[in-house]
Scaffold this motif. Structure first.
Motif, PDB file in Angstrom:
ATOM      1  N   ILE A 140       0.857  -1.190   0.000  1.00 40.95           N
ATOM      2  CA  ILE A 140       0.000   0.000   0.000  1.00 40.95           C
ATOM      3  C   ILE A 140       0.889   1.234   0.000  1.00 40.95           C
ATOM      4  N   ARG A 141       0.533   2.187  -0.848  1.00 42.93           N
ATOM      5  CA  ARG A 141       1.317   3.422  -0.928  1.00 42.93           C
ATOM      6  C   ARG A 141       0.392   4.621  -1.016  1.00 42.93           C
ATOM      7  N   LEU A 142       0.688   5.637  -0.221  1.00 39.16           N
ATOM      8  CA  LEU A 142      -0.065   6.893  -0.275  1.00 39.16           C
ATOM      9  C   LEU A 142       0.473   7.742  -1.417  1.00 39.16           C
ATOM     10  N   ILE A 143      -0.415   8.179  -2.303  1.00 38.88           N
ATOM     11  CA  ILE A 143       0.002   8.907  -3.496  1.00 38.88           C
ATOM     12  C   ILE A 143       0.010  10.417  -3.294  1.00 38.88           C
ATOM     13  N   ASN A 144      -0.980  10.939  -2.612  1.00 33.15           N
ATOM     14  CA  ASN A 144      -1.101  12.400  -2.500  1.00 33.15           C
ATOM     15  C   ASN A 144      -0.603  12.918  -1.143  1.00 33.15           C
ATOM     16  N   PHE A 145       0.591  12.515  -0.758  1.00 35.35           N
ATOM     17  CA  PHE A 145       1.214  13.033   0.467  1.00 35.35           C
ATOM     18  C   PHE A 145       1.817  14.394   0.140  1.00 35.35           C
ATOM     19  N   THR A 146       1.177  15.449   0.616  1.00 37.82           N
ATOM     20  CA  THR A 146       1.679  16.802   0.382  1.00 37.82           C
ATOM     21  C   THR A 146       1.766  17.551   1.702  1.00 37.82           C
ATOM     22  N   ILE A 147       2.697  18.499   1.769  1.00 35.94           N
ATOM     23  CA  ILE A 147       2.801  19.412   2.901  1.00 35.94           C
ATOM     24  C   ILE A 147       2.903  20.832   2.336  1.00 35.94           C
ATOM     25  N   THR A 148       2.444  21.800   3.111  1.00 41.79           N
ATOM     26  CA  THR A 148       2.472  23.196   2.691  1.00 41.79           C
ATOM     27  C   THR A 148       3.314  24.012   3.659  1.00 41.79           C
ATOM     28  N   VAL A 149       4.221  24.825   3.109  1.00 43.58           N
ATOM     29  CA  VAL A 149       5.084  25.680   3.932  1.00 43.58           C
ATOM     30  C   VAL A 149       4.821  27.134   3.543  1.00 43.58           C
ATOM     31  N   LEU A 150       4.424  27.938   4.519  1.00 41.27           N
ATOM     32  CA  LEU A 150       4.072  29.334   4.281  1.00 41.27           C
ATOM     33  C   LEU A 150       4.910  30.262   5.161  1.00 41.27           C
ATOM     34  N   GLY A 151       4.829  31.549   4.863  1.00 37.09           N
ATOM     35  CA  GLY A 151       5.487  32.539   5.710  1.00 37.09           C
ATOM     36  C   GLY A 151       6.889  32.870   5.251  1.00 37.09           C
ATOM     37  N   GLU A 152       7.765  33.123   6.221  1.00 35.26           N
ATOM     38  CA  GLU A 152       9.106  33.613   5.929  1.00 35.26           C
ATOM     39  C   GLU A 152      10.081  32.497   5.573  1.00 35.26           C
ATOM     40  N   VAL A 153       9.851  31.904   4.394  1.00 33.77           N
ATOM     41  CA  VAL A 153      10.772  30.946   3.802  1.00 33.77           C
ATOM     42  C   VAL A 153      11.078  31.428   2.388  1.00 33.77           C
ATOM     43  N   GLU A 154      12.160  30.927   1.829  1.00 34.29           N
ATOM     44  CA  GLU A 154      12.580  31.402   0.512  1.00 34.29           C
ATOM     45  C   GLU A 154      11.590  31.045  -0.585  1.00 34.29           C
ATOM     46  N   ASN A 155      11.036  29.832  -0.530  1.00 36.65           N
ATOM     47  CA  ASN A 155      10.139  29.376  -1.598  1.00 36.65           C
ATOM     48  C   ASN A 155       8.885  28.734  -1.013  1.00 36.65           C
ATOM     49  N   PRO A 156       7.945  29.532  -0.504  1.00 34.51           N
ATOM     50  CA  PRO A 156       6.726  28.958   0.059  1.00 34.51           C
ATOM     51  C   PRO A 156       5.925  28.225  -1.006  1.00 34.51           C
ATOM     52  N   GLY A 157       5.188  27.214  -0.570  1.00 36.03           N
ATOM     53  CA  GLY A 157       4.367  26.476  -1.519  1.00 36.03           C
ATOM     54  C   GLY A 157       3.940  25.134  -0.957  1.00 36.03           C
ATOM     55  N   THR A 158       3.307  24.340  -1.813  1.00 41.10           N
ATOM     56  CA  THR A 158       2.869  22.992  -1.460  1.00 41.10           C
ATOM     57  C   THR A 158       3.783  21.995  -2.156  1.00 41.10           C
ATOM     58  N   PHE A 159       4.267  21.005  -1.402  1.00 47.56           N
ATOM     59  CA  PHE A 159       5.269  20.072  -1.907  1.00 47.56           C
ATOM     60  C   PHE A 159       4.776  18.632  -1.764  1.00 47.56           C
ATOM     61  N   THR A 160       5.086  17.824  -2.775  1.00 46.80           N
ATOM     62  CA  THR A 160       4.730  16.407  -2.748  1.00 46.80           C
ATOM     63  C   THR A 160       5.877  15.600  -2.150  1.00 46.80           C
ATOM     64  N   VAL A 161       5.533  14.715  -1.230  1.00 50.42           N
ATOM     65  CA  VAL A 161       6.515  13.869  -0.554  1.00 50.42           C
ATOM     66  C   VAL A 161       6.389  12.461  -1.111  1.00 50.42           C
ATOM     67  N   GLU A 162       7.440  11.960  -1.710  1.00 53.03           N
ATOM     68  CA  GLU A 162       7.357  10.683  -2.411  1.00 53.03           C
ATOM     69  C   GLU A 162       7.567   9.470  -1.511  1.00 53.03           C
ATOM     70  N   ASP A 163       8.342   9.631  -0.431  1.00 52.43           N
ATOM     71  CA  ASP A 163       8.666   8.444   0.374  1.00 52.43           C
ATOM     72  C   ASP A 163       7.804   8.293   1.625  1.00 52.43           C
ATOM     73  N   GLU A 164       6.739   9.083   1.731  1.00 51.97           N
ATOM     74  CA  GLU A 164       5.772   8.985   2.819  1.00 51.97           C
ATOM     75  C   GLU A 164       6.358   9.314   4.192  1.00 51.97           C
ATOM     76  N   LYS A 165       7.508   9.941   4.226  1.00 47.52           N
ATOM     77  CA  LYS A 165       8.072  10.350   5.511  1.00 47.52           C
ATOM     78  C   LYS A 165       8.911  11.597   5.309  1.00 47.52           C
ATOM     79  N   ILE A 166       8.626  12.621   6.115  1.00 49.84           N
ATOM     80  CA  ILE A 166       9.388  13.854   6.012  1.00 49.84           C
ATOM     81  C   ILE A 166       9.413  14.538   7.377  1.00 49.84           C
TER      82      ILE A 166
END
Length: 261
Positions: A140-166
């Motif tokens: 079983i594998r989760l396909i739509n594992f995404t996280i969102t980083v906002l605020g004072e970072v260089e490149n804010p946005g939503t990112f896809t995580v391929e290995d299901e752990k971050i």
């Protein structure tokens, strides 16, 4: 008394410039998520392993005897938009966990997946399959594992995580790290649990952040880096302020020279 005396004009110019420079935004106008206090009622509970929830897209494959497993593996298709590419243009279909936490699985029917970890879901499916397949192999594998980083970072946005752990630091790394204006001791985490939004904060200035029970993120987590006071003050600085200040100063000088003649 001459109201247009050089001293009065210069004083008026200084006041105008001061007003312009002090008309900056407050933190209440800039900072996100100010009205959500961290309390026992909304604080994130610890999850050491990824837990499936509604709206997750999961890919399931069953291995074993070729003929026996065939009914439990949907065929690869070439037109699905919610899928994982395998060979060429072929894609393996995914299962969407519905609002009730269920998926519709071939032969087995409705299966309750939400609330289970990957290990639990695998064991659950194996148990369901044992009446049809000897020693089934379930992946079983989760396909739509995404996280969102906002605020004072260089490149804010939503990112896809391929290995299901971050981890938290890996997520910040994907966003290009904090800018110099980010508050290192006030990094905000928002997570949905049991249908409710929950919150916690991290202090990146402490090495103990790596020991936080929520250091490893879950799917759909939102990380927010609060701006510091310097950023808040500069956020509403009008780009035309420099021109205005220069014009006011120049005008005051011209009038002063004119009156002095």
């Amino acid at each position: 008394m001459n109201i247009f005396s050089p001293k009065r004009l210069i004083k008026a110019s200084v006041i105008v410039i001061a007003v312009i420079l002090t008309s900056c935004a407050t933190s209440k106008e800039i900072v996100y998520f100010q009205d959500e206090p961290i309390s026992e009622n909304n604080e994130i509970t610890v999850n050491s392993e990824l837990i499936y929830k509604p709206n997750d897209l999961i890919f399931i494959s069953v291995g074993g005897d070729k003929d026996a497993v065939a009914p439990f593996n949907l065929p690869a298709i070439s037109y699905s938009t919610s899928s994982v590419a395998v060979n060429g243009d072929l894609k393996m279909p995914t299962y969407l966990i519905d609002a009730n936490g269920n998926i519709e699985y071939p032969v087995l029917g409705t299966l309750k997946i939400a609330g289970l970890t990957r290990t639990q879901a695998t064991d659950y499916l194996k148990n369901k399959l044992k009446d049809y397949i000897k020693d089934p192999i379930v992946n079983i594998r989760l396909i739509n594992f995404t996280i969102t980083v906002l605020g004072e970072v260089e490149n804010p946005g939503t990112f896809t995580v391929e290995d299901e752990k971050i981890s938290l630091t890996q997520a910040l790394g994907m966003a290009g790290d904090l800018t110099i204006y980010g508050k290192r001791n006030n990094v905000f985490l928002i997570r949905e649990q049991d249908g409710k939004k929950r919150f916690t904060k991290f202090d990146l200035t402490s090495i103990n952040v790596v020991n936080s029970p929520n250091y490893y993120l879950q799917q759909d987590d939102v990380i927010y880096v609060e701006p510091n006071k310097s950023r808040v003050r500069s956020a509403s600085y009008n780009q035309n302020n420099g021109v205005i200040i220069s014009a006011v100063g120049t005008l005051a000088t011209i009038i002063a020279i004119f009156i002095a003649k």
